[in-house]
Design a protein around this motif. Sequence first.
Motif, PDB file in Angstrom:
ATOM      1  N   PRO A  40       0.829  -1.215   0.000  1.00 49.62           N
ATOM      2  CA  PRO A  40       0.000   0.000   0.000  1.00 49.62           C
ATOM      3  C   PRO A  40       0.861   1.261   0.000  1.00 49.62           C
ATOM      4  O   PRO A  40       2.058   1.218   0.308  1.00 49.62           O
ATOM      5  CB  PRO A  40      -0.794  -0.111   1.312  1.00 49.62           C
ATOM      6  CG  PRO A  40      -0.634  -1.515   1.753  1.00 49.62           C
ATOM      7  CD  PRO A  40       0.671  -1.991   1.222  1.00 49.62           C
ATOM      8  N   ARG A  41       0.224   2.385  -0.281  1.00 52.55           N
ATOM      9  CA  ARG A  41       0.903   3.659  -0.181  1.00 52.55           C
ATOM     10  C   ARG A  41       1.237   3.932   1.280  1.00 52.55           C
ATOM     11  O   ARG A  41       0.638   3.335   2.186  1.00 52.55           O
ATOM     12  CB  ARG A  41       0.034   4.772  -0.769  1.00 52.55           C
ATOM     13  CG  ARG A  41      -0.172   4.624  -2.278  1.00 52.55           C
ATOM     14  CD  ARG A  41      -1.087   5.689  -2.820  1.00 52.55           C
ATOM     15  NE  ARG A  41      -0.503   7.019  -2.741  1.00 52.55           N
ATOM     16  CZ  ARG A  41       0.329   7.518  -3.657  1.00 52.55           C
ATOM     17  NH1 ARG A  41       0.674   6.799  -4.713  1.00 52.55           N
ATOM     18  NH2 ARG A  41       0.811   8.741  -3.524  1.00 52.55           N
ATOM     19  N   PRO A  42       2.192   4.837   1.553  1.00 50.69           N
ATOM     20  CA  PRO A  42       2.687   5.033   2.918  1.00 50.69           C
ATOM     21  C   PRO A  42       1.619   5.276   3.966  1.00 50.69           C
ATOM     22  O   PRO A  42       1.643   4.654   5.030  1.00 50.69           O
ATOM     23  CB  PRO A  42       3.620   6.246   2.775  1.00 50.69           C
ATOM     24  CG  PRO A  42       4.111   6.171   1.375  1.00 50.69           C
ATOM     25  CD  PRO A  42       2.948   5.646   0.578  1.00 50.69           C
ATOM     26  N   ARG A  45      -0.342   2.158   4.626  1.00 52.44           N
ATOM     27  CA  ARG A  45       0.470   1.199   5.392  1.00 52.44           C
ATOM     28  C   ARG A  45       0.403   1.500   6.891  1.00 52.44           C
ATOM     29  O   ARG A  45       0.210   0.602   7.720  1.00 52.44           O
ATOM     30  CB  ARG A  45       1.929   1.225   4.917  1.00 52.44           C
ATOM     31  CG  ARG A  45       2.150   0.604   3.570  1.00 52.44           C
ATOM     32  CD  ARG A  45       3.613   0.255   3.366  1.00 52.44           C
ATOM     33  NE  ARG A  45       4.501   1.393   3.322  1.00 52.44           N
ATOM     34  CZ  ARG A  45       4.843   2.052   2.220  1.00 52.44           C
ATOM     35  NH1 ARG A  45       4.318   1.705   1.058  1.00 52.44           N
ATOM     36  NH2 ARG A  45       5.689   3.051   2.268  1.00 52.44           N
ATOM     37  N   SER A  46       0.581   2.790   7.234  1.00 53.71           N
ATOM     38  CA  SER A  46       0.562   3.177   8.641  1.00 53.71           C
ATOM     39  C   SER A  46      -0.795   2.898   9.267  1.00 53.71           C
ATOM     40  O   SER A  46      -0.886   2.432  10.407  1.00 53.71           O
ATOM     41  CB  SER A  46       0.919   4.656   8.786  1.00 53.71           C
ATOM     42  OG  SER A  46       2.251   4.895   8.383  1.00 53.71           O
ATOM     43  N   ALA A  50      -1.683   0.201  12.274  1.00 58.54           N
ATOM     44  CA  ALA A  50      -2.330   0.638  13.514  1.00 58.54           C
ATOM     45  C   ALA A  50      -3.587  -0.184  13.791  1.00 58.54           C
ATOM     46  O   ALA A  50      -3.842  -0.582  14.929  1.00 58.54           O
ATOM     47  CB  ALA A  50      -2.667   2.125  13.424  1.00 58.54           C
ATOM     48  N   ILE A  51      -4.374  -0.445  12.757  1.00 56.61           N
ATOM     49  CA  ILE A  51      -5.608  -1.232  12.908  1.00 56.61           C
ATOM     50  C   ILE A  51      -5.295  -2.645  13.402  1.00 56.61           C
ATOM     51  O   ILE A  51      -5.988  -3.191  14.268  1.00 56.61           O
ATOM     52  CB  ILE A  51      -6.373  -1.292  11.573  1.00 56.61           C
ATOM     53  CG1 ILE A  51      -6.912   0.090  11.205  1.00 56.61           C
ATOM     54  CG2 ILE A  51      -7.510  -2.308  11.643  1.00 56.61           C
ATOM     55  CD1 ILE A  51      -7.407   0.189   9.777  1.00 56.61           C
ATOM     56  N   LEU A  52      -4.227  -3.221  12.868  1.00 54.30           N
ATOM     57  CA  LEU A  52      -3.874  -4.604  13.213  1.00 54.30           C
ATOM     58  C   LEU A  52      -2.985  -4.698  14.450  1.00 54.30           C
ATOM     59  O   LEU A  52      -2.677  -5.798  14.913  1.00 54.30           O
ATOM     60  CB  LEU A  52      -3.163  -5.264  12.020  1.00 54.30           C
ATOM     61  CG  LEU A  52      -3.985  -5.343  10.722  1.00 54.30           C
ATOM     62  CD1 LEU A  52      -3.171  -6.029   9.629  1.00 54.30           C
ATOM     63  CD2 LEU A  52      -5.306  -6.099  10.955  1.00 54.30           C
ATOM     64  N   VAL A  56       4.754  -1.555  10.936  1.00 53.76           N
ATOM     65  CA  VAL A  56       4.808  -1.664   9.480  1.00 53.76           C
ATOM     66  C   VAL A  56       5.855  -2.688   9.065  1.00 53.76           C
ATOM     67  O   VAL A  56       5.642  -3.473   8.138  1.00 53.76           O
ATOM     68  CB  VAL A  56       5.117  -0.287   8.851  1.00 53.76           C
ATOM     69  CG1 VAL A  56       5.403  -0.424   7.364  1.00 53.76           C
ATOM     70  CG2 VAL A  56       3.949   0.669   9.061  1.00 53.76           C
ATOM     71  N   LYS A  57       6.972  -2.718   9.768  1.00 52.43           N
ATOM     72  CA  LYS A  57       8.060  -3.623   9.402  1.00 52.43           C
ATOM     73  C   LYS A  57       7.659  -5.088   9.544  1.00 52.43           C
ATOM     74  O   LYS A  57       8.239  -5.963   8.889  1.00 52.43           O
ATOM     75  CB  LYS A  57       9.299  -3.342  10.241  1.00 52.43           C
ATOM     76  CG  LYS A  57       9.129  -3.615  11.725  1.00 52.43           C
ATOM     77  CD  LYS A  57      10.390  -3.266  12.497  1.00 52.43           C
ATOM     78  CE  LYS A  57      10.211  -3.530  13.990  1.00 52.43           C
ATOM     79  NZ  LYS A  57      11.427  -3.168  14.753  1.00 52.43           N
TER      80      LYS A  57
END
Length: 257
Positions: A40-42, A45-46, A50-52, A56-57
């Motif tokens: 996804p776009r940056p 991704r963030s 956060a939702i999960l 990100v890494k």
Amino acid sequence: MNHGLIAAMTEAGETAESLAAQTGVDPKTAQRWVSRGRIPRPLARSRVAAILGKDVKDLWPDVLKRREPSWFRPWADIEREALELRWFELVWVPGLLQTEAYARATLAMESLTPGEIEQLVSARIERQSVLHRSRPPLLIAVMDEAALRRPASIKKDDTLMREQCEHILACAELPCVRVHVVPSATPMYPGMGGPFILAEMPDGTRTAHIDAQVRAQIIEDRGEVATLEGRWARIVSEALPRAQSLDLIREAAASWT
């Protein structure tokens, strides 16, 4: 397929459709993140991380190959480890509170290729994931009102600036974020000397970051850090309380129409 993403979604009880709804993308786009391993776009991704409840890494390990300039990496490492960040900006919105469009606009004036701009924008947005960790640092951001009022481009993109102000308000709802504004009616004050960031580390040490036209500098000398802390206290004394600051940001957002 992105097996790490699939596992995290299963653990959190999320689906491609539910992620799409929460991130504002088309369900087919979210499905590609899973089935085809698309990145996804940056900003997306963030939000997904956060939702999960993941970094990100953990979801896209390849995307976090160092994208920031080599000269900035030492501070990026400090930023990731800090317990508290006190950040003052005179003319920009602090990087951890910028939208992707605003970040791109700040770089558009530089002598950079489109690819270099995208790399720097990605690096800046990825840094924001620090605010969505299970144990994020406390971010106290103070900015001059000029950062909310200055157009981001010669086109005077009202939508860009309205969304940026609204994004600040959304970030201010995070438990780890405090935002204050120094109103434009304030006479000359110590912040006129320029922006800086103070970081408190887990071992109790404090360090600072100062940005300039040519290069940035990390300050570790105790006396110099103490000088910046004194300036910080005087700057904060000129800023509006939190509730009044958020009201001013809402008014600024409404003015960009």
